[in-house]
Scaffold this motif. Structure first.
Motif, short mmCIF file in Angstrom:
data_model
loop_
_atom_site.label_atom_id
_atom_site.label_comp_id
_atom_site.label_asym_id
_atom_site.label_seq_id
_atom_site.Cartn_x
_atom_site.Cartn_y
_atom_site.Cartn_z
N LEU A 152 -10.82 -12.00 -23.31
CA LEU A 152 -10.12 -11.54 -22.11
C LEU A 152 -8.97 -10.62 -22.50
O LEU A 152 -8.31 -10.84 -23.52
N PRO A 153 -8.71 -9.59 -21.69
CA PRO A 153 -7.56 -8.72 -21.94
C PRO A 153 -6.25 -9.49 -21.76
O PRO A 153 -6.21 -10.58 -21.19
N ILE A 154 -5.17 -8.88 -22.21
CA ILE A 154 -3.84 -9.46 -22.01
C ILE A 154 -3.56 -9.55 -20.50
O ILE A 154 -3.92 -8.67 -19.73
N ASN A 155 -2.92 -10.61 -20.09
CA ASN A 155 -2.55 -10.88 -18.68
C ASN A 155 -3.75 -11.17 -17.80
O ASN A 155 -3.68 -11.08 -16.58
N ALA A 156 -4.87 -11.53 -18.40
CA ALA A 156 -6.05 -11.91 -17.61
C ALA A 156 -6.17 -13.42 -17.59
O ALA A 156 -6.10 -14.08 -18.63
N ALA A 157 -6.34 -13.97 -16.40
CA ALA A 157 -6.54 -15.41 -16.26
C ALA A 157 -8.02 -15.77 -16.36
O ALA A 157 -8.37 -16.85 -16.81
N ALA A 158 -8.87 -14.84 -15.90
CA ALA A 158 -10.31 -15.09 -15.91
C ALA A 158 -11.05 -13.78 -15.72
O ALA A 158 -10.46 -12.77 -15.28
N SER A 159 -12.32 -13.79 -16.03
CA SER A 159 -13.20 -12.65 -15.79
C SER A 159 -14.45 -13.17 -15.10
O SER A 159 -15.04 -14.16 -15.53
N VAL A 160 -14.83 -12.50 -14.02
CA VAL A 160 -16.02 -12.89 -13.28
C VAL A 160 -16.97 -11.69 -13.25
O VAL A 160 -16.74 -10.73 -12.53
N ASN A 161 -18.00 -11.73 -14.08
CA ASN A 161 -18.94 -10.61 -14.20
C ASN A 161 -18.21 -9.31 -14.53
O ASN A 161 -18.55 -8.24 -14.02
N GLY A 162 -17.16 -9.41 -15.36
CA GLY A 162 -16.42 -8.23 -15.75
C GLY A 162 -15.26 -7.87 -14.86
O GLY A 162 -14.49 -6.97 -15.16
N ILE A 186 -11.70 -8.65 -13.56
CA ILE A 186 -10.58 -9.41 -14.08
C ILE A 186 -9.73 -9.98 -12.94
O ILE A 186 -9.38 -9.27 -12.00
N ILE A 187 -9.42 -11.27 -13.05
CA ILE A 187 -8.42 -11.91 -12.18
C ILE A 187 -7.17 -12.06 -13.03
O ILE A 187 -7.16 -12.82 -14.01
N SER A 188 -6.13 -11.32 -12.70
CA SER A 188 -4.94 -11.30 -13.54
C SER A 188 -4.08 -12.54 -13.33
O SER A 188 -4.15 -13.21 -12.30
N ASN A 189 -3.25 -12.82 -14.34
CA ASN A 189 -2.29 -13.91 -14.22
C ASN A 189 -1.32 -13.67 -13.06
O ASN A 189 -0.89 -14.61 -12.39
N ASP A 190 -0.98 -12.40 -12.83
CA ASP A 190 -0.07 -12.07 -11.73
C ASP A 190 -0.70 -12.43 -10.38
O ASP A 190 -0.03 -12.94 -9.48
N THR A 191 -1.99 -12.17 -10.25
CA THR A 191 -2.68 -12.51 -9.01
C THR A 191 -2.71 -14.02 -8.80
O THR A 191 -2.48 -14.51 -7.70
N VAL A 192 -2.99 -14.75 -9.88
CA VAL A 192 -3.00 -16.21 -9.79
C VAL A 192 -1.62 -16.73 -9.42
O VAL A 192 -1.48 -17.64 -8.59
N ALA A 233 -6.94 -25.45 -9.35
CA ALA A 233 -7.62 -25.30 -8.07
C ALA A 233 -7.49 -23.88 -7.53
O ALA A 233 -8.45 -23.31 -6.99
N VAL A 234 -6.29 -23.28 -7.68
CA VAL A 234 -6.08 -21.91 -7.22
C VAL A 234 -6.97 -20.94 -7.98
O VAL A 234 -7.63 -20.08 -7.40
N LEU A 235 -6.99 -21.07 -9.31
CA LEU A 235 -7.85 -20.19 -10.11
C LEU A 235 -9.31 -20.40 -9.74
O LEU A 235 -10.08 -19.44 -9.61
N GLY A 236 -9.71 -21.65 -9.55
CA GLY A 236 -11.09 -21.94 -9.16
C GLY A 236 -11.45 -21.28 -7.84
O GLY A 236 -12.55 -20.73 -7.69
N LYS A 237 -10.54 -21.34 -6.88
CA LYS A 237 -10.80 -20.71 -5.58
C LYS A 237 -10.88 -19.19 -5.72
O LYS A 237 -11.73 -18.54 -5.08
N MET A 238 -10.04 -18.61 -6.58
CA MET A 238 -10.10 -17.16 -6.78
C MET A 238 -11.41 -16.74 -7.44
O MET A 238 -11.96 -15.68 -7.12
N ILE A 239 -11.91 -17.56 -8.35
CA ILE A 239 -13.21 -17.28 -8.97
C ILE A 239 -14.31 -17.31 -7.90
O ILE A 239 -15.19 -16.45 -7.85
N GLU A 240 -14.25 -18.31 -7.01
CA GLU A 240 -15.22 -18.40 -5.92
C GLU A 240 -15.15 -17.17 -5.02
O GLU A 240 -16.18 -16.61 -4.61
N ILE A 241 -13.92 -16.74 -4.70
CA ILE A 241 -13.73 -15.58 -3.84
C ILE A 241 -14.31 -14.33 -4.52
O ILE A 241 -14.98 -13.51 -3.88
#
Length: 272
Positions: free
Chosen positions: A28-38, A40-46, A67-75
């Motif tokens: 994952l790049p710096i400041n990335a909390a997760a990647s979903v099919n490429g 990026i969900i950033s730490n700032d967004t979380v 739970a918040v990160l999980g919901k963002m992955i679902e979104i």
């Protein structure tokens, strides 16, 4: 999680830019909390999602963050599938996305304005002193128990007022037509001081007797209002420490109202 929180979380996600980047699997790049099919969900967004949850009374915890990160992955998964299904360019999607963008920019503009024109501690102290001085020799503060009805147009307000004059209860009419969230409580606002309300409301409120409804609709920046004085009481004023949060909030609302009034005066607004 409550549905209202989920809706606010969706707004947070949609109002921010999710960036698609190429990266090695499991990297994952710096400041990335997760990647979903490429994507990026950033730490700032979380973190914004966390703040949305905290603002609704939830407590910060590892479980909440997960739970918040999980919901963002679902979104993210659902939004990507919507793209694949051709929903992203539908009229419905474009209207909703435009509304989300407009609301986000409006909030951003107000917060930017307030950061440049903050309510200072000196402002709060001066306003408190002014309010105490305005109480007169008796030194008592007057509080009003208020209910209101908010509608979009003057015609709607006049129609609601006509129903009340014919004998329908304010509570019933509020539940029927009000656009404000407190419609489910029959328009109940609670106890306020005249100085804590906007000038248009305050000038009418102080003239009402207990049980009386404003004789005419009140025009506000966000619509037209009817107010009812449910009750009235006098009490000793709070100390500065007890009152400063409410005073600051009132001054903030006043600054925002004045800013919106300036924008209205310089705008060409046509209403059907």
């Amino acid at each position: 999680m409550k549905s209202s929180f989920i809706r606010s979380l969706v707004t947070v996600v949609l109002s921010l830019t999710l960036v698609t980047v190429a990266h090695a699997q499991d990297e994952l790049p710096i400041n990335a909390a997760a990647s979903v099919n490429g994507v990026i969900i950033s730490n700032d967004t979380v973190e914004q999602g966390i703040q949305a949850a905290l603002s609704q009374g939830q407590k910060d915890s590892p479980e909440l963050r997960k739970a918040v990160l999980g919901k963002m992955i679902e979104i993210s998964l659902l939004s990507q599938q919507a793209d694949k299904d051709g929903l992203a360019n539908s009229d419905k999607a474009n209207r909703q996305l435009a509304l989300i963008r407009q609301n986000y920019l409006a909030d951003l503009e107000l917060s930017t304005f307030m950061s440049k024109n903050p309510v200072t501690d000196a402002d709060v102290q001066a306003e408190y002193n002014r309010e105490i001085a305005s109480l007169g020799s008796q030194g008592m503060i007057v509080e009003y128990k208020v209910s209101d009805i908010a509608v979009a147009t003057e015609a709607d307000a006049q129609a609601a007022l006509a129903r009340i004059k014919k004998g329908e209860s304010f509570d019933k009419v509020a539940k029927s037509v009000s656009l404000a969230p407190n419609k489910v409580q029959g328009g109940a606002v609670g106890w306020v001081q005249a100085g804590q309300t906007l000038p248009q409301i305050a000038s009418v409120l102080i003239t009402l007797s207990k049980g009386q409804v404003s004789p005419a609709p009140i025009q506000m920046p966000q619509g037209w209002y009817l107010i009812k004085l449910e009750d009235k009481k006098s009490s000793k004023p709070p100390t500065f420490e007890q009152a400063k949060a409410a005073v600051r909030n009132g001054l903030t609302q006043k600054k925002q109202f004045e800013f919106l009034s300036q924008l209205r005066q310089g705008a060409n607004i046509v209403v059907r």
